[in-house]
Design an enzyme around this catalytic site. Structure first.
Site, mmCIF file in Angstrom:
data_model
loop_
_atom_site.group_PDB
_atom_site.id
_atom_site.type_symbol
_atom_site.label_atom_id
_atom_site.label_comp_id
_atom_site.label_asym_id
_atom_site.label_seq_id
_atom_site.Cartn_x
_atom_site.Cartn_y
_atom_site.Cartn_z
ATOM 1 N N CYS A 66 -7.694 30.437 -27.285
ATOM 2 C CA CYS A 66 -6.752 31.236 -28.066
ATOM 3 C C CYS A 66 -6.255 32.454 -27.291
ATOM 4 O O CYS A 66 -5.082 32.813 -27.386
ATOM 5 C CB CYS A 66 -7.386 31.636 -29.384
ATOM 6 N N GLU A 107 -5.740 31.198 -34.714
ATOM 7 C CA GLU A 107 -4.854 31.888 -33.787
ATOM 8 C C GLU A 107 -3.838 30.933 -33.167
ATOM 9 O O GLU A 107 -2.644 31.247 -33.084
ATOM 10 C CB GLU A 107 -5.657 32.558 -32.657
ATOM 11 N N CYS A 132 -11.238 33.093 -28.726
ATOM 12 C CA CYS A 132 -11.971 32.338 -27.710
ATOM 13 C C CYS A 132 -11.082 32.192 -26.474
ATOM 14 O O CYS A 132 -9.909 32.589 -26.501
ATOM 15 C CB CYS A 132 -12.341 30.963 -28.268
ATOM 16 N N HIS A 180 -7.549 26.113 -34.260
ATOM 17 C CA HIS A 180 -8.027 27.469 -34.528
ATOM 18 C C HIS A 180 -6.899 28.250 -35.199
ATOM 19 O O HIS A 180 -5.710 28.015 -34.917
ATOM 20 C CB HIS A 180 -8.407 28.170 -33.233
#
Length: 161
Positions: A92, A61, A89, A59
């Site tokens: 993260c 992040e 999420c 991801h």
């Protein structure tokens, strides 16, 4: 030093630029930055790379947090802010907490997986050993529109993220 609204807008613009690179390799357009609060220096900027790398943890992040930690030479990102085009999420948000960032700034809320206000709020859970300030909704319409357009192009008739 807190960021002014114009600074947050500009930082989100940079995260949006990063997000726009993700669809070129089939990834969902999410971009993230890690910024040092003291001088506004961008320590890391990344976009989603799950499809590109075949890594479910890639991801934007998480990649930006890793790069920033590497740049600073340690796992703690005290004095830093994570900026993301999409509400982080649980993975993260958890990584931001473990990295000890001061704050998270995000654009579009994520009703399906958002962990900083929409579905959960890990950043304000007093049971955890760190809390962080959350600034939601920065350029939210633009961030959400980027996601909507991406999914509409991939799945005609589906406009959800």
């Amino acid at each position: 030093m807190p960021f002014a609204a114009t600074d947050l807008d500009a930082l989100m613009g940079r995260a949006l630029d990063e997000a726009r690179a993700a669809p070129a390799h089939g990834d969902v357009p999410v971009g993230a930055l890690v910024v040092r609060r003291s001088d506004g220096a961008v320590l890391a900027h990344r976009h989603n790379e799950r499809e590109r790398t075949g890594d479910p943890t890639a991801h934007a992040e998480l990649l930006a947090l890793r790069d920033a930690a590497h740049a600073l030479g340690g796992s703690r990102l005290d004095g830093c802010v994570l900026v993301s085009t999409l509400e982080p999420c649980p993975m993260c948000a958890g990584a931001a907490l473990l990295a000890r960032v001061d704050a998270v700034v995000f654009g579009a809320a994520d009703a399906k997986a958002g962990a900083l206000g929409s579905l959960y709020h890990l950043g304000a859970d007093p049971r955890l050993n760190h809390e962080l300030v959350v600034h939601p909704g920065i350029r939210a319409d633009e961030c959400a529109g980027l996601l909507r357009d991406f999914f509409a192009a991939r799945r005609p008739g589906d406009t959800g993220a």
